[in-house]
Write a protein that holds these residues in place. Sequence first.
Motif, short mmCIF file in Angstrom:
data_model
loop_
_atom_site.label_atom_id
_atom_site.label_comp_id
_atom_site.label_asym_id
_atom_site.label_seq_id
_atom_site.Cartn_x
_atom_site.Cartn_y
_atom_site.Cartn_z
N UNK A 180 0.79 -1.23 0.00
CA UNK A 180 0.00 0.00 0.00
C UNK A 180 0.81 1.27 0.00
N UNK A 181 2.13 1.18 -0.02
CA UNK A 181 2.98 2.36 0.00
C UNK A 181 3.70 2.50 -1.34
N UNK A 182 3.81 3.74 -1.81
CA UNK A 182 4.50 3.99 -3.07
C UNK A 182 6.01 3.91 -2.86
N UNK A 183 6.66 3.10 -3.67
CA UNK A 183 8.11 2.92 -3.57
C UNK A 183 8.72 3.30 -4.91
N UNK A 184 9.75 4.15 -4.86
CA UNK A 184 10.46 4.51 -6.09
C UNK A 184 11.96 4.35 -5.87
N UNK A 185 12.65 4.05 -6.96
CA UNK A 185 14.10 3.96 -6.90
C UNK A 185 14.65 4.52 -8.19
N UNK A 233 7.37 8.80 -0.30
CA UNK A 233 7.88 10.15 -0.48
C UNK A 233 9.03 10.53 0.41
N UNK A 234 9.59 9.58 1.18
CA UNK A 234 10.70 9.87 2.10
C UNK A 234 11.89 8.98 1.74
N UNK A 282 17.49 13.30 -9.63
CA UNK A 282 16.54 14.15 -10.35
C UNK A 282 15.13 13.56 -10.26
N UNK A 283 15.02 12.24 -10.43
CA UNK A 283 13.72 11.57 -10.42
C UNK A 283 13.07 11.64 -9.04
N UNK A 284 13.82 11.25 -8.01
CA UNK A 284 13.18 11.12 -6.69
C UNK A 284 12.96 12.47 -6.00
N UNK A 285 13.87 13.41 -6.20
CA UNK A 285 13.75 14.67 -5.47
C UNK A 285 13.03 15.77 -6.26
N UNK A 286 13.28 15.82 -7.56
CA UNK A 286 12.67 16.89 -8.35
C UNK A 286 11.34 16.46 -8.96
N UNK A 287 11.34 15.31 -9.64
CA UNK A 287 10.11 14.87 -10.29
C UNK A 287 9.07 14.37 -9.29
N UNK A 288 9.52 13.57 -8.32
CA UNK A 288 8.59 12.95 -7.38
C UNK A 288 8.44 13.73 -6.07
N UNK A 289 9.28 14.73 -5.83
CA UNK A 289 9.16 15.57 -4.64
C UNK A 289 9.47 14.87 -3.34
N UNK A 290 10.30 13.85 -3.36
CA UNK A 290 10.67 13.14 -2.12
C UNK A 290 11.56 14.02 -1.25
#
Length: 697
Positions: A463-468, A506-507, A472-480
């Motif tokens: 149930x939690x969104x996970x990105x790797x 998001x963290x 640029x992707x995680x901090x700028x595009x995804x706002x983590x």
Amino acid sequence: MKCKILHEARGHMRVHLVCGRMTLKEADVLEYYLRAVDGVKEVKVYDRTQDAVIVYQNDRTSLIRALATFSFAKAESMELVPDHTARALNREFEDKLVFTVLRRAMAKMFFPAPIRMMLAIIRSAKYIKEGVKALLHGHLSVAVLDATAVTVSLVRGDFDTAGSVMFMLRLGEILEEWTHKKSVADLAGAMSLNVDKVWLKTNGTEVLMPIGDIQAGDRIVVRTGNMIPLDGKVVEGEALVNQASMTGESLPVQKSVGSYVYAGTVAEEGECVICVEKAMGGGRYDRIVHMIEESEKLKSTAEDKASRLADKLVPYTLGGTALTYLLTRNVTKMLAVLMVDFSCALKLSMPIAVLSAMRESSAHHISVKGGRFMEAVANADTIVFDKTGTLTYATPRVAMIETFGDREESEMLRLAACLEEHYPHSMANAVVAEAKDRGLSHEEYHSRVEYVVAHGISSTVEGKKVIIGSAHFVFEDEGCVIPEGEEAKFNALPAEYSHLYLCISGVLAAVICISDPLRKEAKDAICALHACGIKKVVMMTGDNRKTAEAVAAEVGVDEFYAEVLPEDKANFIRREKEMGRTVIMVGDGVNDSPALSEASVGVAINTGAAIAREIADITVAAGDLYELVTLRQLSTALMARIHRNYRFIVGFNLMLILIGVGGIIQPTTSALLHNMSTLGISLKSMTDLLPKKAEEE
């Protein structure tokens, strides 16, 4: 099977199989069986004598044991032989050549003049028919010249000269067809599938399975950047599929539920589930052969120029023939012009030179999809390298893992590996390998995986969104965000490593530091490229500037660009081309695909992403960057050979015309010398471009 050692020297052995007659298929079975033996470097099997010449190293014990236990049935069951080999093709054309020469010799020695006359008339029908057909279509081509030469000889009653001309033309046809088919077969083999495992969807989960275990009716998952390994229909999802290898289409085709997809095409974007219909790939090899034979990619500019020049010279040859007769009223001198033409050698030797160069390239683990790309490499003055997997080794490793928010290191690695194993990239492979080395099981426990080219992967776990992916992707595009109070730990991350950022809800949860060691030969290879005439070497990478700067300084590139996106690479190459430069792009990842397409010639590493290999014009093995130097040397040597061929053909044939018109030699002699020179230059064009010394280096 019983074998006898006929001759043996250090590292070299010739054995004879006591098996009676050996078929071509059995010869292939024996050859590939012996190649699979430890320590064997080279094998040549002679089916006519049932002999095998084996070059080996180290201990001969394993070789003797393999020979003692060999049987055709056992070796064939091992399935070592590819579906297509060159043995049958070579035998077919060897027999054609021998039969043609023997038939000519027999006719000259044993047939009386009236029979030779009849044979000449019968065989001339083919050439006269082709000449008339060309005229009816309004073309003054080489076929018209051949038909005229044969017809004039027949009208004069010089049947021996007519027979000689047709004999030489037939030899040229056989050699051209043989070289062309062999080169196409080698190229098609190099473009064959290189897929060992696929994701099988069963009971709602995905399992990595050997492709040989997949049956018709099974469902396999294909994602962005993956090659479609088997023919079938899309039953879930949709994807943009690059079908250039099958249809020649330049733009990807959208495939949705119900669409048919073919083995060897590549998912450029999206994800789909395919119901397999043909477990063996559905004749991809035959489709590739057809595509190559029909494709204009096989023709370089030099080949096109030779072909056009050959046809343009035909009217001048015919005009010269008529003028000679009007001025001299001498049929013999007229025939001296007619029997010698420039076009035959031009049309024959140029394609053979190019196709032979492509074949020689394959011996150096370089697969070239067309002659025009070797020409572009020869003319190139700029080369652009991607860093990861190209200037660095294709097998980076995890150096350290920094966790945030009190996360457990092993759990973060397990989660990262679960996501990364779906996508073919060297850094993803490093994460998966590290998890395996630590004994961490990472069965599928996430939902749908989405891949964003050159950025990263997104999914949902519990149930939690996970990105790797990239910063640029995680901090700028995804706002983590970085966990509060851990900014200092984040800022202290070592700059010498490449970083993969893993975020949950998001963290930031972890940063995986990847050690991406520079290839040991990278600096010397770039030096050698400069020495070969490449004026500008550029490195482009998505890594941070500090890492890029260190690598650039070490390898000696002229320029470098850090933190670039795929479109940045393509835009840079476009600007270089607009300034009149010929650009080579070397890459291995999905993110390199736009740049590979934009470059004058795209070069992919064969262990890289399927889409990169598919889009690239040339593929090189991952083992050694010096193969790029070899490619440049082969290409420049090819262009030098083509220019030498031009000079020789024009000079030699002009000399024959002048001395023929001067009455120094007879038309029969002119025809013989002309055809022998055409055959000679064609055979020379089939030889290797690089001398032995260069090959060994």
